[in-house]
Design a protein around this motif. Structure first.
Motif, PDB file in Angstrom:
ATOM      1  N   GLU A 170      64.420 -24.541 -16.457  1.00  0.00           N
ATOM      2  CA  GLU A 170      64.345 -24.907 -17.860  1.00  0.00           C
ATOM      3  C   GLU A 170      62.851 -25.197 -18.444  1.00  0.00           C
ATOM      4  O   GLU A 170      62.282 -24.787 -19.385  1.00  0.00           O
ATOM      5  CB  GLU A 170      65.272 -26.121 -18.246  1.00  0.00           C
ATOM      6  N   GLU A 171      62.292 -26.029 -17.697  1.00  0.00           N
ATOM      7  CA  GLU A 171      60.649 -26.513 -17.730  1.00  0.00           C
ATOM      8  C   GLU A 171      59.837 -25.388 -17.575  1.00  0.00           C
ATOM      9  O   GLU A 171      58.858 -25.212 -18.432  1.00  0.00           O
ATOM     10  CB  GLU A 171      60.510 -27.775 -16.678  1.00  0.00           C
ATOM     11  N   ASP A 172      59.947 -24.587 -16.674  1.00  0.00           N
ATOM     12  CA  ASP A 172      59.058 -23.562 -16.315  1.00  0.00           C
ATOM     13  C   ASP A 172      59.081 -22.238 -17.378  1.00  0.00           C
ATOM     14  O   ASP A 172      57.837 -21.692 -17.722  1.00  0.00           O
ATOM     15  CB  ASP A 172      59.391 -23.114 -14.984  1.00  0.00           C
ATOM     16  N   PHE A 173      60.137 -22.022 -17.712  1.00  0.00           N
ATOM     17  CA  PHE A 173      60.279 -20.907 -18.647  1.00  0.00           C
ATOM     18  C   PHE A 173      60.740 -21.505 -20.016  1.00  0.00           C
ATOM     19  O   PHE A 173      61.066 -20.537 -21.002  1.00  0.00           O
ATOM     20  CB  PHE A 173      61.581 -20.050 -17.982  1.00  0.00           C
ATOM     21  N   ASN A 174      60.747 -22.834 -20.393  1.00  0.00           N
ATOM     22  CA  ASN A 174      61.184 -23.123 -21.799  1.00  0.00           C
ATOM     23  C   ASN A 174      62.419 -22.530 -22.417  1.00  0.00           C
ATOM     24  O   ASN A 174      62.200 -22.109 -23.402  1.00  0.00           O
ATOM     25  CB  ASN A 174      59.727 -22.672 -22.494  1.00  0.00           C
ATOM     26  N   VAL A 175      63.112 -22.728 -21.599  1.00  0.00           N
ATOM     27  CA  VAL A 175      64.607 -22.393 -22.186  1.00  0.00           C
ATOM     28  C   VAL A 175      65.588 -23.427 -21.892  1.00  0.00           C
ATOM     29  O   VAL A 175      65.206 -24.665 -21.272  1.00  0.00           O
ATOM     30  CB  VAL A 175      65.142 -21.087 -21.353  1.00  0.00           C
TER      31      VAL A 175
END
Length: 262
Positions: free
Chosen positions: A13-18
């Motif tokens: 979630e943090e790395d891909f902003n999802v």
């Protein structure tokens, strides 16, 4: 292990902003016949931020991938599908996706999207689509792994399970359970065939390698006969294609509102 999986999902979630909506187990653990060295096949559904969808190039075009895949290691195999991709596949009663939302091993679930998909699943379920999938899987694995006098004995599970799943669809006109023992209990009558299957299952669960061994004729004969019979059965099915797109469009918009308005 669940904590490791949840930490992995949080980092995605943090790395891909999802936002991840749902994550489950898919594969031998979900099917009820893991080996002692089985990895964890984690599958998830995620959604981008609203502005990512308001562009002239939709998600899935060019570099805007609709899949997140982490490098596979000895412990984890992690793959996710973006929501619009998942809903398009859901519209076609895609069996792998149907298995995800029916998995008995759920690692994470947030928001209402997956429950709404489950409520729609019996209406969207397309027998012909699922039958073709399971029969192609069974026929390909049977042809590749179970010919000859010596066979990879563990591969019987990867032919038996789709054949029994296809039988379930034929009998009940509904999506089959994932768990292999449930399929065996319901679909295989008492007798030599069931005894052979249950013996193999106990060996696999006990950690036997189940590599090259003499072919088990009672299983080969059953599988060959059923694959041919079920392939003929699929030709009798009437194909119906109701239009679920408006409802799935609505579900997508509802998800964006629910996830990003918080």
């Amino acid at each position: 292990m669940k904590e490791t999986i949840l930490n992995t999902l949080k980092k995605i979630e943090e790395d891909f902003n999802v936002k991840i909506l749902y994550a489950c187990e898919s594969g031998s653990r979900a099917w009820g016949f893991p080996s002692k060295d089985s990895d964890y096949d984690v599958r998830f559904i995620y959604v981008h931020q609203q502005e990512d969808y308001l562009t002239i190039d939709p998600i899935g075009i060019g570099k805007k991938r609709d899949v997140i895949e982490l490098p596979i290691n000895d412990l984890l195999d992690v793959t996710g599908w973006e929501l619009t991709k998942a809903l398009r596949l859901f519209r076609k009663s895609n069996p792998p996706l149907m298995e995800w939302i029916c998995s008995g091993i759920v690692y994470y679930q947030a928001f209402s999207t997956i429950e709404k998909m489950r409520e729609l699943s019996s209406s969207i379920f397309a027998p012909h689509s699922c039958l073709y999938h399971y029969l192609n899987m069974a026929a390909n694995n049977f042809r590749e792994y179970l010919q000859g006098d010596q066979v990879k004995i563990k591969k019987y599970f990867y032919v038996l399970r789709p054949v029994l799943a296809a039988q379930w669809i034929e009998r009940f006109n509904e999506f089959p359970p994932l768990e292999f023992p449930s399929l065996v209990e319901e679909m295989v009558p008492e007798g030599e065939l069931k005894e052979e299957i249950e013996t193999l299952l106990k060996r696999k669960m006990a950690g036997d390698e189940l590599e090259l061994e003499p072919r088990i004729d009672v299983l080969n004969n059953f599988l060959n006969k059923e694959i041919i019979r079920l392939q003929e059965f699929t030709k009798t099915l009437k194909i119906s294609n109701p239009n679920f797109t408006p409802r799935l469009d609505e579900l997508f918009r509802e998800t964006l509102e629910e996830v990003w308005s918080l």
